[in-house]
Design a protein around this motif. Sequence first.
Motif, mmCIF file in Angstrom:
data_model
loop_
_atom_site.group_PDB
_atom_site.id
_atom_site.type_symbol
_atom_site.label_atom_id
_atom_site.label_comp_id
_atom_site.label_asym_id
_atom_site.label_seq_id
_atom_site.Cartn_x
_atom_site.Cartn_y
_atom_site.Cartn_z
ATOM 1 N N ASN A 27 0.858 -1.066 -0.019
ATOM 2 C CA ASN A 27 -0.019 -0.010 0.117
ATOM 3 C C ASN A 27 0.926 1.364 0.031
ATOM 4 O O ASN A 27 1.534 1.531 0.932
ATOM 5 C CB ASN A 27 -0.965 -0.021 1.122
ATOM 6 N N LYS A 28 0.784 1.983 -1.043
ATOM 7 C CA LYS A 28 1.892 3.048 -1.237
ATOM 8 C C LYS A 28 1.429 4.161 -0.110
ATOM 9 O O LYS A 28 2.310 5.180 -0.079
ATOM 10 C CB LYS A 28 1.833 3.667 -2.628
ATOM 11 N N ASN A 29 0.246 4.084 0.359
ATOM 12 C CA ASN A 29 -0.065 5.292 1.313
ATOM 13 C C ASN A 29 0.068 4.775 2.638
ATOM 14 O O ASN A 29 -0.425 5.438 3.544
ATOM 15 C CB ASN A 29 -1.459 5.585 1.058
ATOM 16 N N LEU A 30 0.792 3.536 2.853
ATOM 17 C CA LEU A 30 1.048 3.011 4.399
ATOM 18 C C LEU A 30 2.582 3.242 4.568
ATOM 19 O O LEU A 30 3.260 2.724 3.708
ATOM 20 C CB LEU A 30 0.650 1.680 4.413
ATOM 21 N N TRP A 31 3.288 4.164 5.299
ATOM 22 C CA TRP A 31 4.455 4.348 5.531
ATOM 23 C C TRP A 31 4.840 3.901 7.077
ATOM 24 O O TRP A 31 4.223 4.184 8.034
ATOM 25 C CB TRP A 31 5.056 5.736 5.341
ATOM 26 N N VAL A 52 4.312 14.102 8.288
ATOM 27 C CA VAL A 52 3.488 13.329 7.625
ATOM 28 C C VAL A 52 2.216 13.329 8.434
ATOM 29 O O VAL A 52 1.011 13.619 7.843
ATOM 30 C CB VAL A 52 3.940 12.098 7.208
ATOM 31 N N LYS A 56 -0.371 15.330 5.798
ATOM 32 C CA LYS A 56 -0.624 14.391 4.588
ATOM 33 C C LYS A 56 -1.680 13.284 5.315
ATOM 34 O O LYS A 56 -1.114 12.175 5.593
ATOM 35 C CB LYS A 56 0.637 13.585 4.240
ATOM 36 N N GLU A 58 -3.555 11.836 3.750
ATOM 37 C CA GLU A 58 -3.804 10.382 2.740
ATOM 38 C C GLU A 58 -3.026 9.394 3.271
ATOM 39 O O GLU A 58 -3.098 8.205 2.708
ATOM 40 C CB GLU A 58 -3.891 10.901 1.326
ATOM 41 N N ILE A 59 -1.907 10.001 3.939
ATOM 42 C CA ILE A 59 -0.735 8.727 4.311
ATOM 43 C C ILE A 59 -1.090 8.261 5.672
ATOM 44 O O ILE A 59 -1.019 9.026 6.634
ATOM 45 C CB ILE A 59 0.464 9.428 3.924
ATOM 46 N N ARG A 60 -0.991 7.060 6.076
ATOM 47 C CA ARG A 60 -0.933 6.476 7.275
ATOM 48 C C ARG A 60 0.458 6.182 7.563
ATOM 49 O O ARG A 60 1.006 5.201 7.075
ATOM 50 C CB ARG A 60 -1.919 5.209 7.318
ATOM 51 N N ILE A 392 7.055 10.582 -2.895
ATOM 52 C CA ILE A 392 6.025 10.315 -3.710
ATOM 53 C C ILE A 392 6.445 10.257 -5.318
ATOM 54 O O ILE A 392 5.702 9.333 -5.763
ATOM 55 C CB ILE A 392 4.877 11.529 -3.699
#
Length: 395
Positions: A27-31, A52, A56, A58-60, A392
């Motif tokens: 998942n590119k939005n999970l960091w 973040v 941000k 949209e990012i978890r 990103i």
Amino acid sequence: MIKNVKIIIIVFFGNIIFLISCLIPKNKNLWIFGAWFGDKYADNSKYLFEYVNKNKPEIRAIWVTRNENTYKLVKKEGYEVYFKNSLKGFLYSSLAGVGIISNAFNDIPYTTGRMKIVQLWHGTPLKKIVFDETRFTLNKDSFKRKIILYLKDFDEKNIYISSSDEVKKIFTKAFRVPPNRIKVTGYPRNDFNYNMGDIPIKTLLKNLREKKIKIGIYMPTHRMEGKNNSIKSLIENIDNINSVLRKINSFLLVKVHYCGLNKEKIKNHKYDRIYLLQDEDINQDVYKILPFTDYLITDYSSVYFDYMLLNKPIIFAPFDIDDYIKNDREFYYNYNDVTPGPKAYNWKEVLKYINKIVREPNRYKDQRKIINQKFNKYNDNKNCQRVVNEIIKEI
């Protein structure tokens, strides 16, 4: 023998975990974020993590740690955090599209298969690092990197953050990576647009400010990868140092490097002008208090590159420089060429320079400006923003 068996077990199971993680969709939005082998909530990872979370949605962003005190600290701040080796720690790390580290691959779990790794690193190098440094191997030899799959993958696809084009040149060689994988953004921790926060040392610093006492911070680097004491000279001369600091109306905070051996403790209650900072005093993060100090004393720590951004005096204390270069770490530069401030070779000289710079804080201002421009491209408090933009682009 026991140590070798432990290494074999770690390599074996680490490779299995890595291979399994390669099969899991990302998942590119999970960091996932970690720092200092999973021990601390600090450094570049911390500042990017908080940026973040705040900017941000949209990012978890999730922090992982192996340290119980760190877990409680991050939890108290209201952020999502899991133990590094817990079920949830492995689960979310396996799903994460991005992994953020500031020291080594094991800042986060081994579940890095198909993950984009971002190496923020932990300082501008004066001392030689990674493949340029040959005296302390630190699991970096080529053979290990061929047989340990998560290390091999780590080397092949991660991106690196640097503070300037000068530092980029060093990183290209030290990490053995092409220049296009090194992004010049500035370090997240150098967005000095934050306040001190609610830290235990805050009351002490506030009282010193009210009394108009100049606050210095002494941050020596570690010796022999933490095998030698970095504040031995301070302890040997501490009574006189405390007395002189009182006379010149100054106060000295002392922060030993994370890897620094500190068997001898300063009994803080005995000294009214010297205080040995513990992690609990500053919530593991010395950078929070740097803007609230008046001067820095260091020997070979890279912290001075960051401190130059504050445009405040720096006293260099290379007491053992010849021995250090011969038996510990070599430097990338001639020491005198890149250290904009007076050089003191014992504590008597350090105290003399403290007295001078308190009265003349701009004495080395022009030298600091020249070196700062070479090693810090940005001073606009937008480093975190640039790092996120670069990540990103890559995912």
